[in-house]
Design a protein around this motif. Structure first.
Motif, PDB file in Angstrom:
ATOM      1  N   PHE A 112       0.838  -1.196   0.000  1.00 52.14           N
ATOM      2  CA  PHE A 112       0.000   0.000   0.000  1.00 52.14           C
ATOM      3  C   PHE A 112       0.873   1.246   0.000  1.00 52.14           C
ATOM      4  N   GLY A 113       0.907   1.932  -1.128  1.00 51.97           N
ATOM      5  CA  GLY A 113       1.657   3.178  -1.217  1.00 51.97           C
ATOM      6  C   GLY A 113       0.708   4.362  -1.090  1.00 51.97           C
ATOM      7  N   ARG A 130     -10.862  -4.494   0.083  1.00 55.92           N
ATOM      8  CA  ARG A 130     -10.787  -5.167  -1.223  1.00 55.92           C
ATOM      9  C   ARG A 130      -9.589  -6.083  -1.348  1.00 55.92           C
ATOM     10  N   ALA A 131      -8.582  -5.850  -0.503  1.00 57.55           N
ATOM     11  CA  ALA A 131      -7.340  -6.619  -0.627  1.00 57.55           C
ATOM     12  C   ALA A 131      -7.249  -7.752   0.387  1.00 57.55           C
ATOM     13  N   LEU A 132      -8.300  -7.961   1.166  1.00 55.54           N
ATOM     14  CA  LEU A 132      -8.269  -9.036   2.173  1.00 55.54           C
ATOM     15  C   LEU A 132      -8.088 -10.391   1.488  1.00 55.54           C
ATOM     16  N   ILE A 138      -2.723 -16.903   2.503  1.00 56.81           N
ATOM     17  CA  ILE A 138      -2.016 -16.003   3.399  1.00 56.81           C
ATOM     18  C   ILE A 138      -1.864 -14.683   2.652  1.00 56.81           C
ATOM     19  N   GLY A 139      -2.457 -13.636   3.182  1.00 55.82           N
ATOM     20  CA  GLY A 139      -2.303 -12.313   2.601  1.00 55.82           C
ATOM     21  C   GLY A 139      -1.227 -11.562   3.356  1.00 55.82           C
ATOM     22  N   VAL A 140      -0.442 -10.778   2.634  1.00 52.04           N
ATOM     23  CA  VAL A 140       0.565  -9.939   3.280  1.00 52.04           C
ATOM     24  C   VAL A 140       0.282  -8.495   2.896  1.00 52.04           C
ATOM     25  N   PHE A 141       0.148  -7.633   3.890  1.00 52.72           N
ATOM     26  CA  PHE A 141       0.046  -6.193   3.629  1.00 52.72           C
ATOM     27  C   PHE A 141       1.398  -5.559   3.939  1.00 52.72           C
ATOM     28  N   HIS A 145      -3.675  -0.261   6.496  1.00 55.13           N
ATOM     29  CA  HIS A 145      -4.570   0.778   7.005  1.00 55.13           C
ATOM     30  C   HIS A 145      -3.891   1.620   8.091  1.00 55.13           C
ATOM     31  N   TYR A 146      -2.822   1.111   8.674  1.00 47.62           N
ATOM     32  CA  TYR A 146      -2.150   1.896   9.719  1.00 47.62           C
ATOM     33  C   TYR A 146      -1.427   3.120   9.155  1.00 47.62           C
TER      34      TYR A 146
END
Lengths: 297, 297
Positions: A112-113, A130-132, A138-141, A145-146
């Motif tokens: 997330f940029g 939308r990216a969940l 296994i999703g990596v952010f 949101h932080y």
């Protein structure tokens, strides 16, 4: 702590208790007190860490496949690894070296940029929802949101002070996410200002790293204390019982990668994954195949 | 072909010319003549293949990072690997063992199964277009738009015979995709009916593989000849100069993985990727960082 020395110790060294216990943010946590070059909870050096990493990699790979199998068999569970940290803290290295140990089919990495035009027209959680990760994944952010209570706050990108409200909103969102059977694992990689400078300098010595360098990184850096203050507030307000923060000293890359791997393995172990049972008549299918094998040249 | 024997040969063995030349579908290609246990173009055994695979893995990883760096620096190029093949032909293994060698951040694997309700309401290329790789990424399609001229045809899932029309449509779509700077690499993994039975049987001997087994796979299998006919037609009609098909004998998993890795490496090499140049004053930034390093404890 008394340290035994020599090869044997290195080979047998490991975590003292659960990694999460050494890394979880609890009441009274003070980011200012953190030694970013420490290796909390791990009784071993880099060689011991790398040896353990190999074993953990195999386990992680098995657990990921079980999760994937469950997802393919109608299960809805998933895992979301949220990575936060200052530039050069090693978020990309986690994606590469930790998630790189498992089947890429089962992993979705999303960075997330700065929000796009379209993203800006929506609530800040819109692009996050939308990216969940899909069931079984296994999703990596890489950032998350932080950012909306970190860079947005430090740079004064919104009016007023919506932070307390946003913390509540984020806690609600994460609770909903957990209710949707997505386990949230939050890790913040913390390095010292000096370590960051070393890493930025290194990027300027290697033509294959120039693209990672941005002069404006140094402007962000000038606000280091503001960021630390914003991080402290985030930890104070959003480290919940079901989705606590883990603050990971990251001056030693080997330790940070080991710690996240262990946390991920423990998270998956806690899900009590099993291989899906056969939903067909095993004996009948075996007999059918044996018959066909005989008939096929 | 005369084969030299012994260890030395194994260690130095490799491709005779470009892998693509041995695997590309050209005029007069006859699927019925294919030996699915052959290792065309590769002068070596499995040990030589695995040794080469390791070296190629490092090269693939470097090339992928260059592509990613280009994408992050404003470039728009990407690569799409299209994988087709019967059940158990090893498409998943390619994702895992070939793409597993590179940074998961730069790879998106998308499997296309039976279309969802929503997908069914749209043109068959709708879900395909949405899944095209972002700039700088390697996208993998585990099955693809070709399902719409394979299973859809064999199972008679649409009215009339739109195949010739669909081939044209697919060629147009791939031409547009290439115009959007996404290089398309098409690989079909081909196994023998006997090999498939062996692999299906193996799934029934291991509880960690039961979930991959579906009794209806055997119904698909009963239509083997129809599938081969549909594949032959696909190869005849959609192997274009810019996006040719590569038909890969896949009874030997090591060979199929090696072949796809080599094709992918060659594809990326042909793009003449370079590390993005510094878009800032390198000396000034170095001096600035050196100054800051002195001032930071």
């Amino acid at each position: 702590m008394v340290k035994k020395s020599g090869k044997k110790r290195s080979a047998t060294a490991g975590w003292e208790g659960r990694a999460a216990d050494a890394l979880r943010v609890g009441p009274g946590f003070d980011l200012g007190e953190l030694d970013t070059s420490a290796t909390p909870g791990f009784d071993g050096d880099d060689a011991a860490g790398e040896a353990l990493m190999k074993r953990l990699g195999r386990r992680l790979s098995d657990l990921q496949e079980m999760l994937y199998a469950e997802g393919r068999s109608g299960g809805t569970r998933a895992v979301l690894l949220v990575l936060q940290g200052m530039d050069t803290s090693g978020k990309g290295g986690i994606s590469r070296h930790v998630l790189g140990m498992v089947d890429p089919q089962g992993v979705t990495v999303r960075a997330f940029g700065v929000p796009t035009e379209e993203e800006r027209r929506h609530h800040y959680l819109w692009r996050i929802r939308r990216a969940l990760p899909q069931p079984g994944r296994i999703g990596v952010f890489d950032r998350s949101h932080y950012e909306d209570v970190l860079v947005v706050r430090v740079d004064g990108l919104v009016e007023d002070d919506p932070w307390l409200e946003r913390y509540e909103e984020i806690i609600r969102f994460e609770r909903e996410t957990e209710a949707a059977r997505i386990t949230v694992l939050k890790c913040a990689l913390m390095i010292s200002p000096h370590e960051q400078l070393e890493r930025l300098s290194e990027r300027l010595t290697r033509p294959d790293k120039f693209w990672k360098y941005n002069p404006s990184d140094l402007d962000v850096r000038a606000k280091w204390d503001d960021y630390m203050h914003a991080y402290q507030d985030v930890f104070d307000h959003t480290s919940t019982a079901s989705a606590p923060w883990h603050v990971i000293p990251a001056d030693h890359k080997w330790y940070a990668r080991l710690a996240v791997t262990q946390l991920l393995v423990d998270t998956l172990e806690d899900m009590n994954l099993t291989w899906p049972a056969a939903d067909f008549d095993l004996d009948a299918e075996r007999a059918r195949l044996a018959r066909m094998l005989e008939e096929t040249p």
